[in-house]
Scaffold this motif. Structure first.
Motif, PDB file in Angstrom:
ATOM      1  N   LEU A   1      24.511  18.778 -13.368  1.00  0.00           N
ATOM      2  CA  LEU A   1      24.487  17.327 -13.210  1.00  0.00           C
ATOM      3  C   LEU A   1      23.096  16.779 -13.543  1.00  0.00           C
ATOM      4  O   LEU A   1      22.083  17.342 -13.133  1.00  0.00           O
ATOM      5  N   PRO A   2      23.022  15.678 -14.290  1.00  0.00           N
ATOM      6  CA  PRO A   2      21.715  15.112 -14.640  1.00  0.00           C
ATOM      7  C   PRO A   2      20.849  14.862 -13.410  1.00  0.00           C
ATOM      8  O   PRO A   2      21.326  14.365 -12.384  1.00  0.00           O
TER       9      PRO A   2
ATOM     10  N   ASN B   1      36.645  12.908 -15.542  1.00  0.00           N
ATOM     11  CA  ASN B   1      35.241  12.921 -15.973  1.00  0.00           C
ATOM     12  C   ASN B   1      34.911  11.842 -17.005  1.00  0.00           C
ATOM     13  O   ASN B   1      34.500  12.156 -18.127  1.00  0.00           O
TER      14      ASN B   1
ATOM     15  N   GLU C   1      27.643  22.128 -17.685  1.00  0.00           N
ATOM     16  CA  GLU C   1      26.255  21.681 -17.566  1.00  0.00           C
ATOM     17  C   GLU C   1      25.950  21.377 -16.108  1.00  0.00           C
ATOM     18  O   GLU C   1      26.852  21.151 -15.300  1.00  0.00           O
TER      19      GLU C   1
ATOM     20  N   ASP D   1      27.974  20.414 -10.998  1.00  0.00           N
ATOM     21  CA  ASP D   1      28.258  20.355 -12.426  1.00  0.00           C
ATOM     22  C   ASP D   1      28.339  18.914 -12.908  1.00  0.00           C
ATOM     23  O   ASP D   1      28.623  17.990 -12.147  1.00  0.00           O
ATOM     24  N   ASN D   2      28.109  18.712 -14.181  1.00  0.00           N
ATOM     25  CA  ASN D   2      28.034  17.376 -14.776  1.00  0.00           C
ATOM     26  C   ASN D   2      29.432  16.797 -14.949  1.00  0.00           C
ATOM     27  O   ASN D   2      30.195  17.240 -15.808  1.00  0.00           O
TER      28      ASN D   2
ATOM     29  N   GLY E   1      22.782  10.257 -18.444  1.00  0.00           N
ATOM     30  CA  GLY E   1      24.022  11.016 -18.410  1.00  0.00           C
ATOM     31  C   GLY E   1      23.919  12.386 -19.043  1.00  0.00           C
ATOM     32  O   GLY E   1      24.904  13.104 -19.147  1.00  0.00           O
ATOM     33  N   CYS E   2      22.715  12.776 -19.485  1.00  0.00           N
ATOM     34  CA  CYS E   2      22.537  14.045 -20.178  1.00  0.00           C
ATOM     35  C   CYS E   2      22.417  15.179 -19.164  1.00  0.00           C
ATOM     36  O   CYS E   2      21.542  15.152 -18.289  1.00  0.00           O
ATOM     37  N   GLY E   3      23.292  16.159 -19.294  1.00  0.00           N
ATOM     38  CA  GLY E   3      23.243  17.295 -18.404  1.00  0.00           C
ATOM     39  C   GLY E   3      22.168  18.278 -18.810  1.00  0.00           C
ATOM     40  O   GLY E   3      21.439  18.088 -19.789  1.00  0.00           O
TER      41      GLY E   3
END
Length: 332
Positions: free
Chosen positions: A295-296, A61, A293, A282-283, A6-8
């Motif tokens: 998207l991962p 989100n 951020e 985008d995340n 889940g990290c952008g």
């Protein structure tokens, strides 16, 4: 692993985000402008004078912890009320497919903010939100959509100043050849889904949207997709000769493009549009209040590189920051 974490990622160096009202001339100046506002994820507000149409917004989100099985998923009314621009004039909300990141916020927005809008999409979309919106505010387009060899049916607003057509499309695989949450509903659900796993994809659609003059002639044409896909899915249908015109603005999805080696190249070649807007980059696992951020797992620089290899000589592209407004001239 990046997706599962889940990290952008930061926006790559050299890629500039559009952040304000940019006058992007899709054609010679003429009868005003169409404002295209990116809401984040795959949501847009499209406005010309007093006409407004939307594509499914997403502001809630939920974090990754809310997306595991048996974990309750609900919309975030505070985030929606804070970030959604005024949309009381919206006459339609177009939903490309029924995954949670496209449909979760739609019932609340339709009830609270866009009270005159009808929600258009698949039968699965309609069944999914049946408990939240009456049937007269849900329009199923499965049998009306264009598909290879057959044009679709145009749907009009009440003033007949806008029209839109669904185009059968598909959803890119999330992981190699695996597409998550595929499936359909064939009857109304008694309540909104409790978890992300209740938001099944259903039939995915792209959309063709026309802004019309007083005589009903298209003056600015927009192509929109909320999920990357490959041909023949999502391609323009064979339209009658008097309906054929160049696409002025094409909204092209970024998410999962790496699982389609020819995306977005084949779509860009097919559309030949004057301007491309890249979305769903985008995340959506972090709050819209947080710094933007990527998207991962998405290599945004590679997506842009692919696009630029096939971009028409007279075309350009924009990577909008969430809530940025792009302004396109309506040709005479």
């Amino acid at each position: 692993m990046a997706v599962l974490s889940g990290c952008g990622q930061p926006v790559p160096d050299g890629l500039e985000l559009s952040a304000g009202i940019d006058a992007v001339h899709a054609g010679p100046p003429g009868t005003g402008f169409v404002d295209v506002q990116f809401l984040g994820v795959a949501g847009f507000v499209l406005r010309h004078a007093n006409d407004m149409i939307m594509t499914a917004p997403m502001f809630s989100n939920p974090p990754l912890s809310k997306l595991i099985p048996f974990t309750e998923l609900t919309f975030d009314r505070n985030a929606i009320d804070r970030f959604l621009p005024p949309v009381a004039d919206a006459e339609a909300i177009l939903v490309g497919h029924a995954h949670y990141d496209h449909l979760l916020d739609v019932p609340y927005i339709a009830r609270r903010h866009a009270r005159n809008a009808v929600v258009y999409g698949s039968a699965t979309m309609s069944h999914t939100i049946a408990a939240a919106l009456p049937v007269e505010r849900r329009k199923v387009v499965n049998v009306l959509a264009a598909r290879p060899g057959r044009p679709g049916i145009w749907l009009y607003n009440k003033k007949r100043t806008m029209r839109w057509m669904a185009i059968e499309a598909a959803h890119a695989p999330h992981l190699r050849n695996l597409t998550l949450l595929k499936g359909y509903y064939d009857r109304d659900l008694p309540r909104l889904p409790r978890t992300a796993f209740g938001y099944l994809e259903g039939q995915t659609f792209a959309w063709l949207i026309d802004f019309l003059d007083e005589a009903g002639v298209p003056r600015l044409r927009i192509y929109y997709q909320d999920s990357a896909c490959g041909p023949p899915d999502g391609m323009l249908p064979d339209l009658p000769e008097d309906d054929v015109r160049r696409v002025d603005v094409a909204v092209v999805g970024v998410a999962s493009f790496a699982n389609l080696p020819e995306h977005p190249q084949r779509l860009i070649r097919h559309l030949g549009a004057r301007h491309y807007v890249f979305s769903h980059w985008d995340n959506f696992l972090v709050s819209p209040a947080d710094p933007v951020e990527v998207l991962p797992g998405v290599d945004l620089a590679e997506f842009v590189r692919r696009a630029e290899t096939v971009l028409p000589e007279d075309a350009d592209w924009t990577l909008p920051r969430p809530l940025a407004v792009l302004r396109f001239a309506v040709p005479k």
